[in-house]
Design a protein around this motif. Structure first.
Motif, PDB file in Angstrom:
ATOM      1  N   VAL A  86     -37.449   9.288  46.816  1.00 44.33           N
ATOM      2  CA  VAL A  86     -37.915   9.467  45.361  1.00 44.33           C
ATOM      3  C   VAL A  86     -36.767   8.800  44.358  1.00 44.33           C
ATOM      4  N   PRO A  87     -35.468   9.334  44.430  1.00 47.70           N
ATOM      5  CA  PRO A  87     -34.441   8.697  43.638  1.00 47.70           C
ATOM      6  C   PRO A  87     -34.482   7.037  43.800  1.00 47.70           C
ATOM      7  N   VAL A  88     -34.528   6.575  44.830  1.00 42.97           N
ATOM      8  CA  VAL A  88     -34.408   5.169  45.316  1.00 42.97           C
ATOM      9  C   VAL A  88     -35.656   4.537  44.740  1.00 42.97           C
ATOM     10  N   ALA A  89     -36.811   4.806  44.701  1.00 38.97           N
ATOM     11  CA  ALA A  89     -38.235   4.487  44.266  1.00 38.97           C
ATOM     12  C   ALA A  89     -38.151   4.523  42.691  1.00 38.97           C
ATOM     13  N   ALA A  90     -37.439   5.709  41.982  1.00 37.14           N
ATOM     14  CA  ALA A  90     -37.373   5.714  40.784  1.00 37.14           C
ATOM     15  C   ALA A  90     -36.480   4.554  40.157  1.00 37.14           C
ATOM     16  N   VAL A  91     -35.037   4.336  40.664  1.00 35.36           N
ATOM     17  CA  VAL A  91     -34.294   3.519  40.301  1.00 35.36           C
ATOM     18  C   VAL A  91     -34.971   2.129  40.561  1.00 35.36           C
ATOM     19  N   SER A  92     -35.676   1.795  41.469  1.00 32.75           N
ATOM     20  CA  SER A  92     -36.515   0.510  41.772  1.00 32.75           C
ATOM     21  C   SER A  92     -37.250   0.289  40.702  1.00 32.75           C
ATOM     22  N   PHE A  93     -38.231   1.276  40.438  1.00 31.62           N
ATOM     23  CA  PHE A  93     -39.244   1.381  39.111  1.00 31.62           C
ATOM     24  C   PHE A  93     -38.704   0.958  38.012  1.00 31.62           C
ATOM     25  N   TYR A 140     -43.083  -5.700  36.520  1.00 31.46           N
ATOM     26  CA  TYR A 140     -43.827  -5.639  37.755  1.00 31.46           C
ATOM     27  C   TYR A 140     -43.426  -4.230  38.484  1.00 31.46           C
ATOM     28  N   HIS A 141     -43.642  -3.210  37.696  1.00 28.99           N
ATOM     29  CA  HIS A 141     -43.109  -1.887  38.302  1.00 28.99           C
ATOM     30  C   HIS A 141     -44.447  -1.367  38.933  1.00 28.99           C
ATOM     31  N   ARG A 142     -45.776  -1.783  38.512  1.00 25.48           N
ATOM     32  CA  ARG A 142     -46.939  -1.478  39.290  1.00 25.48           C
ATOM     33  C   ARG A 142     -47.026  -1.962  40.647  1.00 25.48           C
ATOM     34  N   GLU A 143     -46.213  -3.120  40.937  1.00 22.77           N
ATOM     35  CA  GLU A 143     -46.220  -3.769  42.210  1.00 22.77           C
ATOM     36  C   GLU A 143     -45.521  -2.849  43.363  1.00 22.77           C
ATOM     37  N   LEU A 144     -44.498  -2.002  42.849  1.00 28.50           N
ATOM     38  CA  LEU A 144     -44.048  -1.111  43.602  1.00 28.50           C
ATOM     39  C   LEU A 144     -44.771  -0.078  44.628  1.00 28.50           C
ATOM     40  N   PRO A 198     -47.850  -1.001  46.110  1.00 27.75           N
ATOM     41  CA  PRO A 198     -48.573  -1.555  47.057  1.00 27.75           C
ATOM     42  C   PRO A 198     -47.324  -1.892  48.416  1.00 27.75           C
ATOM     43  N   VAL A 199     -46.087  -1.921  47.691  1.00 28.43           N
ATOM     44  CA  VAL A 199     -45.082  -2.225  48.859  1.00 28.43           C
ATOM     45  C   VAL A 199     -44.736  -1.080  49.662  1.00 28.43           C
ATOM     46  N   LEU A 200     -44.738   0.042  48.473  1.00 29.41           N
ATOM     47  CA  LEU A 200     -44.760   1.405  49.430  1.00 29.41           C
ATOM     48  C   LEU A 200     -45.593   1.631  50.400  1.00 29.41           C
ATOM     49  N   TYR A 201     -46.822   1.422  50.028  1.00 26.51           N
ATOM     50  CA  TYR A 201     -47.940   1.624  50.848  1.00 26.51           C
ATOM     51  C   TYR A 201     -47.932   0.677  52.155  1.00 26.51           C
ATOM     52  N   GLU A 202     -47.322  -0.392  52.147  1.00 25.14           N
ATOM     53  CA  GLU A 202     -47.460  -1.263  53.167  1.00 25.14           C
ATOM     54  C   GLU A 202     -46.437  -0.643  54.461  1.00 25.14           C
ATOM     55  N   PHE A 203     -45.285   0.270  53.699  1.00 25.72           N
ATOM     56  CA  PHE A 203     -44.557   0.815  54.632  1.00 25.72           C
ATOM     57  C   PHE A 203     -45.151   1.995  55.338  1.00 25.72           C
ATOM     58  N   THR A 235     -48.096   7.906  49.418  1.00 31.06           N
ATOM     59  CA  THR A 235     -47.919   6.927  48.563  1.00 31.06           C
ATOM     60  C   THR A 235     -48.118   7.378  47.116  1.00 31.06           C
ATOM     61  N   ALA A 236     -49.404   7.919  46.827  1.00 33.26           N
ATOM     62  CA  ALA A 236     -49.798   8.418  45.359  1.00 33.26           C
ATOM     63  C   ALA A 236     -48.917   9.604  44.855  1.00 33.26           C
ATOM     64  N   LYS A 237     -48.489  10.364  45.944  1.00 29.13           N
ATOM     65  CA  LYS A 237     -47.595  11.657  45.750  1.00 29.13           C
ATOM     66  C   LYS A 237     -46.225  11.243  45.462  1.00 29.13           C
ATOM     67  N   ILE A 238     -45.749  10.166  46.117  1.00 25.91           N
ATOM     68  CA  ILE A 238     -44.355   9.793  45.757  1.00 25.91           C
ATOM     69  C   ILE A 238     -44.501   8.839  44.387  1.00 25.91           C
ATOM     70  N   MET A 239     -45.462   8.174  44.092  1.00 22.30           N
ATOM     71  CA  MET A 239     -45.519   7.492  42.946  1.00 22.30           C
ATOM     72  C   MET A 239     -45.657   8.395  41.950  1.00 22.30           C
TER      73      MET A 239
END
Length: 308
Positions: free
Chosen positions: A44-51, A59-63, A65-70, A82-86
């Motif tokens: 979550v912190p890494v995703a928050a910093v990336s966001f 392009y923050h909304r593109e994060l 789909p990338v997370l969902y691909e993983f 993915t929805a919970k993490i976002m």
């Protein structure tokens, strides 16, 4: 000519044997399990910093789909996770963390990158990590540049994939123009693996070995992901036993498998650059007294020759 052909045939088998041997010893599995533990705290912190970084470029909304691909191999649970993490990331973005919260956010993100460096240094037989100053500067590069490159690559590949030329080529390949080969996620995974293998170890990694390890890791990740997705679909009994905890269990197993594949790809890139270690593997080289003396004399000779 015959010996060269035999060498081309036996070389992949030597690398495969070395990877299976290192996997059976369990050292790579221990490192992967350590990365799973750190990932739970840092995702979550890494995703928050990336966001935050991607938000500056729009392009923050593109994060997502990338997370969902993983998390795609988890099936329906992957979409929910993915929805919970976002949702957690948006809560972090919308909350005033204060000094302590911000420090904890950065610390957890840095700790994950440090664990990745230690794991890849282990595969490359590197005992000395980066200095503190290099860690701060280069980890910031990973946190800032990594998400931007990853998402931009995903967007550009998706646009290229939907182009008219690719659609026609795909129609020729499949017999109808409505289906297209969705290769963008796999190219993105291989690009991220190449970045990890070439940048994260505290040693010089040539582009060729890094790309070979990334191709192996990316293809293996895609193959295992497809198998894992089928297992997740047919795991109704597991869901019945563990109820709502089943998604957490599947997530832990998938993260462990993913990090193990990353470690195997890094090990292969090390062997490609250093084929003399194929027999030795991850063990330390132990020399006799005579071998140490011969090595010392050889070093003295090379130093004197260079000086002369």
């Amino acid at each position: 000519l015959g010996s060269r052909a035999l060498e081309w045939v036996t070389a992949p088998l030597r690398y495969l044997y070395a990877l299976l041997r290192d996997f059976a010893r369990g050292d790579l599995g221990v490192r992967a399990m350590s990365l799973v533990y750190t990932t739970l705290f840092a995702i979550v912190p890494v995703a928050a910093v990336s966001f935050s970084v991607l938000k500056a470029f729009g392009y923050h909304r593109e994060l997502e789909p990338v997370l969902y691909e993983f998390l795609r191999p988890l099936g329906k649970q992957g979409f929910e996770l993915t929805a919970k993490i976002m949702q957690f990331v948006e809560n972090v973005q919308g909350t005033l963390l204060g000094t302590i919260g911000f420090v904890f956010l950065i610390y957890t993100a840095f700790s994950l990158i440090q664990k990745i460096e230690e794991a890849l240094n282990f595969t490359w037989h590197v005992d000395r990590p980066r200095s503190l100053a290099r860690r701060i500067s280069e980890y910031l590069v990973v946190m800032i540049v990594g998400p931007v490159i990853g998402v931009f690559a995903m967007v550009m590949l998706a646009q290229f994939e939907t182009s008219e030329v690719v659609a026609r080529l795909s129609g020729l390949a499949t017999g109808h123009g409505s289906s297209r080969a969705h290769f963008a996620p796999y190219v993105l995974i291989i690009a991220l693996f190449t970045f990890l293998y070439s940048y994260m170890p505290n040693t010089k990694v040539r582009p060729g070995p890094a790309l070979v390890g990334a191709l192996f890791g990316g293809e293996l990740w895609a193959a295992v992901g497809g198998l894992f997705a089928r297992i997740a679909v047919y795991s109704a009994k597991t869901a019945a036993i563990y109820a709502g905890f089943a998604v957490v269990l599947l997530f832990l197993v998938w993260v462990y498998v993913s990090w193990l594949i990353v470690m195997l790809g890094a090990q292969l890139s090390f062997y490609v650059q250093n084929p003399s270690y194929l027999r030795l593997g991850l063990q330390e080289l132990r020399m006799s007294g005579e071998e140490s003396e011969r090595l010392a004399l050889a070093l003295m000779y090379l130093v004197a020759e260079a000086h002369e």
